[in-house]
Design a protein around this motif. Structure first.
Motif, PDB file in Angstrom:
ATOM      1  N   THR A 165      44.427  41.652  33.217  1.00 33.75           N
ATOM      2  CA  THR A 165      45.849  41.461  32.919  1.00 33.75           C
ATOM      3  C   THR A 165      46.688  41.479  34.189  1.00 33.75           C
ATOM      4  O   THR A 165      47.503  40.576  34.422  1.00 33.75           O
ATOM      5  CB  THR A 165      46.340  42.562  31.952  1.00 33.75           C
ATOM      6  OG1 THR A 165      45.644  42.427  30.713  1.00 33.75           O
ATOM      7  CG2 THR A 165      47.824  42.461  31.716  1.00 33.75           C
ATOM      8  N   ARG A 166      46.516  42.494  35.003  1.00 27.02           N
ATOM      9  CA  ARG A 166      47.322  42.587  36.219  1.00 27.02           C
ATOM     10  C   ARG A 166      46.993  41.456  37.183  1.00 27.02           C
ATOM     11  O   ARG A 166      47.891  40.882  37.820  1.00 27.02           O
ATOM     12  CB  ARG A 166      47.107  43.934  36.898  1.00 27.02           C
ATOM     13  CG  ARG A 166      47.965  44.126  38.142  1.00 27.02           C
ATOM     14  CD  ARG A 166      49.447  44.232  37.793  1.00 27.02           C
ATOM     15  NE  ARG A 166      50.291  43.966  38.952  1.00 27.02           N
ATOM     16  CZ  ARG A 166      51.593  44.237  39.008  1.00 27.02           C
ATOM     17  NH1 ARG A 166      52.195  44.789  37.962  1.00 27.02           N
ATOM     18  NH2 ARG A 166      52.288  43.968  40.088  1.00 27.02           N
ATOM     19  N   GLY A 167      45.714  41.106  37.291  1.00 25.33           N
ATOM     20  CA  GLY A 167      45.331  40.013  38.176  1.00 25.33           C
ATOM     21  C   GLY A 167      45.958  38.691  37.779  1.00 25.33           C
ATOM     22  O   GLY A 167      46.478  37.951  38.625  1.00 25.33           O
ATOM     23  N   MET A 168      45.948  38.376  36.478  1.00 23.07           N
ATOM     24  CA  MET A 168      46.570  37.139  36.016  1.00 23.07           C
ATOM     25  C   MET A 168      48.086  37.196  36.189  1.00 23.07           C
ATOM     26  O   MET A 168      48.722  36.192  36.522  1.00 23.07           O
ATOM     27  CB  MET A 168      46.203  36.859  34.559  1.00 23.07           C
ATOM     28  CG  MET A 168      44.761  36.473  34.351  1.00 23.07           C
ATOM     29  SD  MET A 168      44.458  35.681  32.748  1.00 23.07           S
ATOM     30  CE  MET A 168      44.996  36.964  31.606  1.00 23.07           C
ATOM     31  N   ALA A 169      48.671  38.376  35.979  1.00 22.88           N
ATOM     32  CA  ALA A 169      50.120  38.506  36.136  1.00 22.88           C
ATOM     33  C   ALA A 169      50.536  38.193  37.567  1.00 22.88           C
ATOM     34  O   ALA A 169      51.611  37.623  37.803  1.00 22.88           O
ATOM     35  CB  ALA A 169      50.565  39.914  35.735  1.00 22.88           C
ATOM     36  N   GLU A 170      49.712  38.545  38.525  1.00 25.18           N
ATOM     37  CA  GLU A 170      50.035  38.264  39.928  1.00 25.18           C
ATOM     38  C   GLU A 170      50.144  36.758  40.191  1.00 25.18           C
ATOM     39  O   GLU A 170      50.823  36.336  41.130  1.00 25.18           O
ATOM     40  CB  GLU A 170      48.974  38.883  40.844  1.00 25.18           C
ATOM     41  CG  GLU A 170      48.970  40.402  40.870  1.00 25.18           C
ATOM     42  CD  GLU A 170      50.198  40.986  41.551  1.00 25.18           C
ATOM     43  OE1 GLU A 170      50.805  40.303  42.403  1.00 25.18           O
ATOM     44  OE2 GLU A 170      50.565  42.135  41.220  1.00 25.18           O
ATOM     45  N   LEU A 171      49.488  35.968  39.364  1.00 21.99           N
ATOM     46  CA  LEU A 171      49.540  34.507  39.523  1.00 21.99           C
ATOM     47  C   LEU A 171      50.845  33.914  39.018  1.00 21.99           C
ATOM     48  O   LEU A 171      51.121  32.741  39.264  1.00 21.99           O
ATOM     49  CB  LEU A 171      48.371  33.859  38.777  1.00 21.99           C
ATOM     50  CG  LEU A 171      46.963  34.288  39.189  1.00 21.99           C
ATOM     51  CD1 LEU A 171      45.937  33.676  38.245  1.00 21.99           C
ATOM     52  CD2 LEU A 171      46.674  33.874  40.625  1.00 21.99           C
ATOM     53  N   THR A 172      51.639  34.711  38.323  1.00 25.35           N
ATOM     54  CA  THR A 172      52.840  34.181  37.663  1.00 25.35           C
ATOM     55  C   THR A 172      54.112  34.371  38.481  1.00 25.35           C
ATOM     56  O   THR A 172      55.191  33.993  38.030  1.00 25.35           O
ATOM     57  CB  THR A 172      53.055  34.859  36.291  1.00 25.35           C
ATOM     58  OG1 THR A 172      53.460  36.229  36.498  1.00 25.35           O
ATOM     59  CG2 THR A 172      51.791  34.824  35.455  1.00 25.35           C
ATOM     60  N   LYS A 176      58.531  32.093  34.748  1.00 29.96           N
ATOM     61  CA  LYS A 176      58.870  32.876  33.557  1.00 29.96           C
ATOM     62  C   LYS A 176      57.646  33.127  32.686  1.00 29.96           C
ATOM     63  O   LYS A 176      57.765  33.460  31.504  1.00 29.96           O
ATOM     64  CB  LYS A 176      59.964  32.172  32.757  1.00 29.96           C
ATOM     65  CG  LYS A 176      61.318  32.145  33.473  1.00 29.96           C
ATOM     66  CD  LYS A 176      62.386  31.515  32.603  1.00 29.96           C
ATOM     67  CE  LYS A 176      63.745  31.533  33.321  1.00 29.96           C
ATOM     68  NZ  LYS A 176      64.816  30.915  32.501  1.00 29.96           N
ATOM     69  N   VAL A 177      56.467  32.974  33.292  1.00 25.17           N
ATOM     70  CA  VAL A 177      55.221  33.294  32.592  1.00 25.17           C
ATOM     71  C   VAL A 177      54.945  34.779  32.785  1.00 25.17           C
ATOM     72  O   VAL A 177      55.157  35.328  33.867  1.00 25.17           O
ATOM     73  CB  VAL A 177      54.049  32.451  33.141  1.00 25.17           C
ATOM     74  CG1 VAL A 177      52.760  32.790  32.394  1.00 25.17           C
ATOM     75  CG2 VAL A 177      54.365  30.973  33.050  1.00 25.17           C
TER      76      VAL A 177
END
Length: 262
Positions: A165-172, A176-177
């Motif tokens: 979750t945190r890793g994918m969030a860093e890509l955003t 507004k994703v």
């Protein structure tokens, strides 16, 4: 509360029963169109039938341990339009001694509990990033933070979901994703009910007695001293998915089992 989700399209994996089905219902109640998913078309059709009078719901059977099935589900959803919210809910649990777990069992749990979310997110997150909008909610567990000795394998996969979750969030960043996780505590789903019924039969004790003693004996730190209801988890999932400032975090709905102020 109006979460302003009217007209959005939501895909909830593993939504034939339990938390997933309750989540689909919650989003329908907010005016979203919902795509449900299960292992068999019979399960999916029954879910669509049950939820049909709450709003616009459709579904497809897909085994998300298989890349080709994840791609089929993505294509099915994409044919209806962009997915605004993805809820990665697929997961299984069991109680088994750590020393008895084989490599194949470990790999199976990772494939179901972690890689199913990876497969769907790998397909949908890039589309969200192109549109600069969207939300992904991954289902973790209180066991991700407070590993359970009787379910080490399950706990480890749920900890992995927090990292994912945190890793994918860093890509955003700069869009507004948003990508977040929700951590339910012990929840009274069909699977949990079946487990306790089997335990009651094995011990020759009334199921009501075993359930009533569970929190005193096994989860004494629980502040609510009861099972969480699927609908309670579903409301948290919908709230997190709708919150524009929520990103990269884990949201607890575990009844206070985790003894922490954050």
């Amino acid at each position: 509360m109006d979460l302003e989700l009217q007209g959005t399209r939501v895909l909830v994996t593993g939504s034939g029963a339990g938390i997933g089905k309750a989540t689909a219902k919650a989003f329908l109640g907010e005016g979203a169109s919902v795509i449900v998913n299960g292992l068999t078309q019979q399960e999916v059709d029954a879910c669509v039938h049950d939820l049909g009078h709450y709003g616009d719901v459709s579904g497809l059977a897909a085994d998300l341990t298989r890349t080709e099935d994840a791609e089929r589900l993505f294509d099915f959803a994409a044919a209806l339009g962009p997915v605004d919210i993805l809820v990665n809910n697929v997961g299984v649990f069991s109680v088994k001694a750590f020393e008895e777990l084989t490599d194949d069992e470990w790999l199976s749990y990772f494939n179901i509990n972690v890689l199913s979310a990876v497969r769907m997110s790998r397909l949908i997150l890039p589309e969200m990033l192109k549109r600069h909008t969207g939300a992904i909610v991954n289902l973790a567990s209180e066991a991700a933070v407070k590993p359970l000795p009787q379910m080490v394998h399950y706990s480890v996969t749920k900890t992995a979901m927090l990292g994912l979750t945190r890793g994918m969030a860093e890509l955003t960043k700069g869009t507004k994703v948003r990508v977040n996780s929700v951590l339910p505590g012990p929840t009274w789903t069909e699977g949990v009910q079946n487990y306790f019924e089997g335990l009651a039969a094995q011990k020759g004790e009334p199921i009501d007695e075993i359930v009533s003693n569970y929190f005193q004996n096994d989860e004494p730190t629980s502040l609510i001293q009861r099972f969480v209801e699927p609908e309670e988890v579903a409301r948290m999932i919908a709230f997190v998915a709708a919150s524009g400032a929520a990103n990269g975090a884990g949201y607890r709905v575990e009844g206070g089992i985790i003894r922490s102020i954050i």
